[in-house]
Design a protein around this motif. Structure first.
Motif, short mmCIF file in Angstrom:
data_model
loop_
_atom_site.label_atom_id
_atom_site.label_comp_id
_atom_site.label_asym_id
_atom_site.label_seq_id
_atom_site.Cartn_x
_atom_site.Cartn_y
_atom_site.Cartn_z
N LEU A 107 -49.02 -30.11 -50.95
CA LEU A 107 -48.64 -29.12 -49.96
C LEU A 107 -47.16 -28.79 -50.10
O LEU A 107 -46.32 -29.69 -50.07
CB LEU A 107 -48.92 -29.67 -48.55
CG LEU A 107 -48.85 -28.71 -47.37
CD1 LEU A 107 -49.89 -27.61 -47.49
CD2 LEU A 107 -49.05 -29.47 -46.05
N LEU A 108 -46.85 -27.50 -50.29
CA LEU A 108 -45.47 -27.05 -50.44
C LEU A 108 -45.14 -26.11 -49.29
O LEU A 108 -45.79 -25.08 -49.11
CB LEU A 108 -45.27 -26.34 -51.78
CG LEU A 108 -43.85 -25.88 -52.11
CD1 LEU A 108 -42.89 -27.05 -52.15
CD2 LEU A 108 -43.83 -25.12 -53.43
N LEU A 109 -44.13 -26.47 -48.49
CA LEU A 109 -43.73 -25.70 -47.33
C LEU A 109 -42.50 -24.85 -47.66
O LEU A 109 -41.60 -25.31 -48.36
CB LEU A 109 -43.39 -26.65 -46.17
CG LEU A 109 -44.41 -27.73 -45.83
CD1 LEU A 109 -43.88 -28.63 -44.71
CD2 LEU A 109 -45.75 -27.12 -45.44
N PHE A 110 -42.47 -23.62 -47.14
CA PHE A 110 -41.32 -22.74 -47.27
C PHE A 110 -40.84 -22.41 -45.86
O PHE A 110 -41.60 -21.85 -45.06
CB PHE A 110 -41.70 -21.44 -48.00
CG PHE A 110 -42.12 -21.65 -49.43
CD1 PHE A 110 -41.23 -21.38 -50.47
CD2 PHE A 110 -43.38 -22.11 -49.76
CE1 PHE A 110 -41.59 -21.58 -51.79
CE2 PHE A 110 -43.77 -22.30 -51.08
CZ PHE A 110 -42.86 -22.04 -52.10
N GLY A 111 -39.60 -22.77 -45.52
CA GLY A 111 -39.16 -22.56 -44.15
C GLY A 111 -37.67 -22.34 -44.03
O GLY A 111 -36.89 -22.61 -44.95
N ASP A 112 -37.29 -21.87 -42.86
CA ASP A 112 -35.89 -21.55 -42.55
C ASP A 112 -35.41 -22.53 -41.47
O ASP A 112 -35.84 -22.45 -40.32
CB ASP A 112 -35.81 -20.11 -42.04
CG ASP A 112 -34.38 -19.64 -41.82
OD1 ASP A 112 -33.49 -20.50 -41.67
OD2 ASP A 112 -34.15 -18.42 -41.77
N PRO A 113 -34.51 -23.46 -41.81
CA PRO A 113 -34.07 -24.46 -40.83
C PRO A 113 -33.22 -23.88 -39.71
O PRO A 113 -32.97 -24.57 -38.71
CB PRO A 113 -33.26 -25.44 -41.68
CG PRO A 113 -32.78 -24.63 -42.85
CD PRO A 113 -33.88 -23.64 -43.13
N ALA A 114 -32.77 -22.62 -39.85
CA ALA A 114 -31.92 -22.02 -38.82
C ALA A 114 -32.74 -21.34 -37.73
O ALA A 114 -32.17 -20.89 -36.73
CB ALA A 114 -30.97 -21.01 -39.45
N GLN A 115 -34.06 -21.27 -37.90
CA GLN A 115 -34.88 -20.63 -36.88
C GLN A 115 -35.11 -21.56 -35.70
O GLN A 115 -34.62 -22.69 -35.65
CB GLN A 115 -36.21 -20.18 -37.50
CG GLN A 115 -36.05 -19.02 -38.47
CD GLN A 115 -37.36 -18.34 -38.78
OE1 GLN A 115 -38.37 -18.53 -38.10
NE2 GLN A 115 -37.37 -17.51 -39.82
N LEU A 116 -35.89 -21.09 -34.74
CA LEU A 116 -36.22 -21.87 -33.55
C LEU A 116 -37.42 -22.75 -33.85
O LEU A 116 -38.42 -22.29 -34.43
CB LEU A 116 -36.53 -20.94 -32.38
CG LEU A 116 -35.36 -20.09 -31.89
CD1 LEU A 116 -35.88 -18.86 -31.14
CD2 LEU A 116 -34.45 -20.90 -30.98
N ALA A 117 -37.34 -24.00 -33.45
CA ALA A 117 -38.48 -24.90 -33.63
C ALA A 117 -39.60 -24.52 -32.68
O ALA A 117 -39.37 -23.90 -31.64
CB ALA A 117 -38.05 -26.34 -33.39
N PRO A 118 -40.86 -24.84 -33.03
CA PRO A 118 -41.97 -24.55 -32.10
C PRO A 118 -41.74 -25.19 -30.74
O PRO A 118 -41.07 -26.23 -30.62
CB PRO A 118 -43.18 -25.18 -32.80
CG PRO A 118 -42.80 -25.24 -34.25
CD PRO A 118 -41.33 -25.47 -34.26
N VAL A 119 -42.28 -24.56 -29.72
CA VAL A 119 -42.17 -25.10 -28.37
C VAL A 119 -42.80 -26.49 -28.33
O VAL A 119 -43.79 -26.77 -28.99
CB VAL A 119 -42.87 -24.15 -27.36
CG1 VAL A 119 -42.80 -24.72 -25.96
CG2 VAL A 119 -42.24 -22.77 -27.41
#
Length: 509
Positions: free
Chosen positions: A214-226
């Motif tokens: 599993l390879l995740l692509f994400g932006d650490p500067a966004q808002l985390a899920p509630v």
């Protein structure tokens, strides 16, 4: 290995090579196009993280193309065909239809997480056509379908790779060949997940059960899920498994929207300084506008992004008011947001059916008009491959200073919707629009409160997420005002489905 001959930055090339090494250990050699049978252990979980404009999507697309060239089969949410023990597969996923559609526009065959968790059950006779289209077996003989109809199906599939679309081109309706949906029981192989900052722990656990690699692509500067306490699922990965892209690639050289987004990383930046930066950008570049009022015509297709729920409700009611929308009905063209499926446990199959067709929580929908039965609505699911559906609906119109929403009409059970002319910045994650309006007075309130999330001022995270939803143009609205509409609500600009496209008239029981 050597990365493909494209304009990779040094960090992109390093990330590509690191992923290639992980895949090689799991039996997928991209350099020599050698595949060995899948292993139960797989490559485990890894992540590629970076801020907006750092090239995550480009890297995802190139990894997909390299894997396809090596002989890895892409698994969609439509049909998988016969299983072979030695085949290697890849599924490219996004949390929402809109996020998946952004990838598809770049030539990446993405689908939603729900469409992988739940798979269609085909009628055995028409499954023979699906097998043939997928390259397994000879052209079948099906009573009632001519060779010409099958030729149309084959021609459609050759360019679109959609089994339901190909069967629709042959003159079949969804109810002819899809008999229901079931929760996936068997594991898959390799999964790429875009917009992974939106994943919560439960979704992450579901994906790890299905994908050994599993390879995740994400932006650490966004808002985390509630309810995630400011943490994202990839935060806990060890350093060798979390590859960071630091260089910013501007889309058209000096993209003012990305410049503003990345300026928010300065710890010393204050809100008023940031608004001065927006004013300067607006004077230099037409892609940034300082708005004195909310443009109501944009709200029908691109919601105003706000922080506070009370602001969202006020703007929605102002939108309906200026369009003279009746209190007891919706006008065709009004935007909605799916708020979930309200069905008892005994109707699990019906819930799966609705979700698999795009009506998942957070899906953006345009109301087209009433369905054929009371409580049903005809809907356009934004970003879905087959967007036109009809479903039992529960429409909720929230009112200022009222705890309970007003319900103009509703089925006994079905898909629940809130109005979508304005949405919170949290819910906007994973979506992009050509033009985005950000309601700055809300961001200012967050700045005055001094709240911090995961070590950064909350107003900066809110502004970053809101700004990066804009593909072409950003409107930073500084006044609590609404313009008059320039035209009536419309639906003629929406893509219509072919005559034989999938329909959903879920029974109301």
């Amino acid at each position: 290995m050597t990365a493909p001959q494209i304009s990779f930055s040094e960090d992109q090339a390093s990330a590509f090579d690191a992923v290639a090494e992980m895949l090689r250990a799991a039996g997928v050699d991209l350099e020599d196009s050698l595949l060995t049978p899948p292993r139960d252990s797989g490559a485990g979980v890894a992540a590629i993280v970076g801020k907006a404009g750092s090239g995550k999507t480009l890297l995802l697309a190139e990894l997909y193309r390299a894997m396809e060239s090596a002989g890895v089969e892409v698994v969609s949410g439509d049909y998988e065909g016969r299983r072979r023990k030695d085949r290697r597969t890849l599924a490219i996923l996004a949390p929402t239809n809109k996020a998946a559609s952004v990838l598809r526009l770049r030539g990446v065959p993405a689908t939603t997480i729900h469409r992988i968790l739940y798979t269609p059950v085909y009628d055995p006779e028409y499954e023979r056509i699906a097998d043939w289209l997928a390259g397994n077996g000879e052209q079948p003989e099906i009573e009632g379908l001519s060779d010409l109809a099958l030729d149309r199906a084959a021609a459609f599939y050759a360019t679109n790779k959609s089994i339901p679309g190909a069967l629709a081109a042959a003159g079949l309706r969804g109810s002819d060949f899809i008999k229901g949906w079931k929760r996936r029981e068997d594991p898959l192989d390799i999964g790429f997940v875009d917009e992974a900052s939106m994943l919560d722990d439960r979704q992450f656990d579901d994906l790890r059960e299905i994908f050994p690699s599993l390879l995740l692509f994400g932006d650490p500067a966004q808002l985390a899920p509630v309810n995630q306490s400011g943490a994202m699922v990839f935060d806990a990965l060890p350093a060798p498994r979390k590859l960071e892209l630091r260089r910013v690639h501007r889309q058209d050289s000096d993209n003012p929207i990305l410049d503003l987004a990345h300026a928010l990383g300065d710890p010393a930046l204050e809100f008023h300084d940031f608004e001065r930066m927006i004013e300067d950008a607006a004077r230099r570049d037409g892609r940034v506008t300082l708005g004195e009022r909310v443009e109501v015509d944009l709200m029908a297709r691109s919601p105003v992004l706000v922080w506070r729920n009370a602001t969202r409700i006020r703007l929605i009611n102002a939108f309906r008011s200026v369009h003279d929308a009746p209190a007891d009905a919706l006008l065709p063209g009004e935007p909605l947001i799916c708020d979930g499926i309200e069905l008892p446990l005994k109707h699990r199959k019906k819930r799966i059916d609705l979700e698999a067709r795009g009506l998942i929580k957070g899906a953006q929908v345009i109301y087209l008009g009433p369905g054929k039965r009371p409580g049903f609505s005809r809907l356009h699911v934004v970003g879905a491959e087959d967007p036109q559906v009809s479903a039992a609906s529960i429409i909720k119109i929230e009112k200022p200073d009222q705890e309970e929403p007003f319900i103009p009409f509703a089925a006994n059970m079905g898909a629940a919707f809130l109005h979508g002319a304005a949405v919170t910045i949290h819910k906007a994650q994973g979506s992009q629009w050509e033009t985005v309006q950000v309601f700055a007075p809300d961001i200012f309130v967050a700045a005055r409160m001094g709240r911090v999330e995961a070590g950064q001022a909350l107003w900066k995270r809110l502004a970053y997420v809101a700004i990066t939803r804009a593909q072409e143009r950003l409107v930073w609205v500084v006044r609590n005002r609404l313009s008059r509409p320039g035209h009536d609500l419309r639906i003629d600009d929406l893509r219509t489905a072919p005559a034989a496209a999938l329909k959903l008239e879920a029974e109301e029981t």
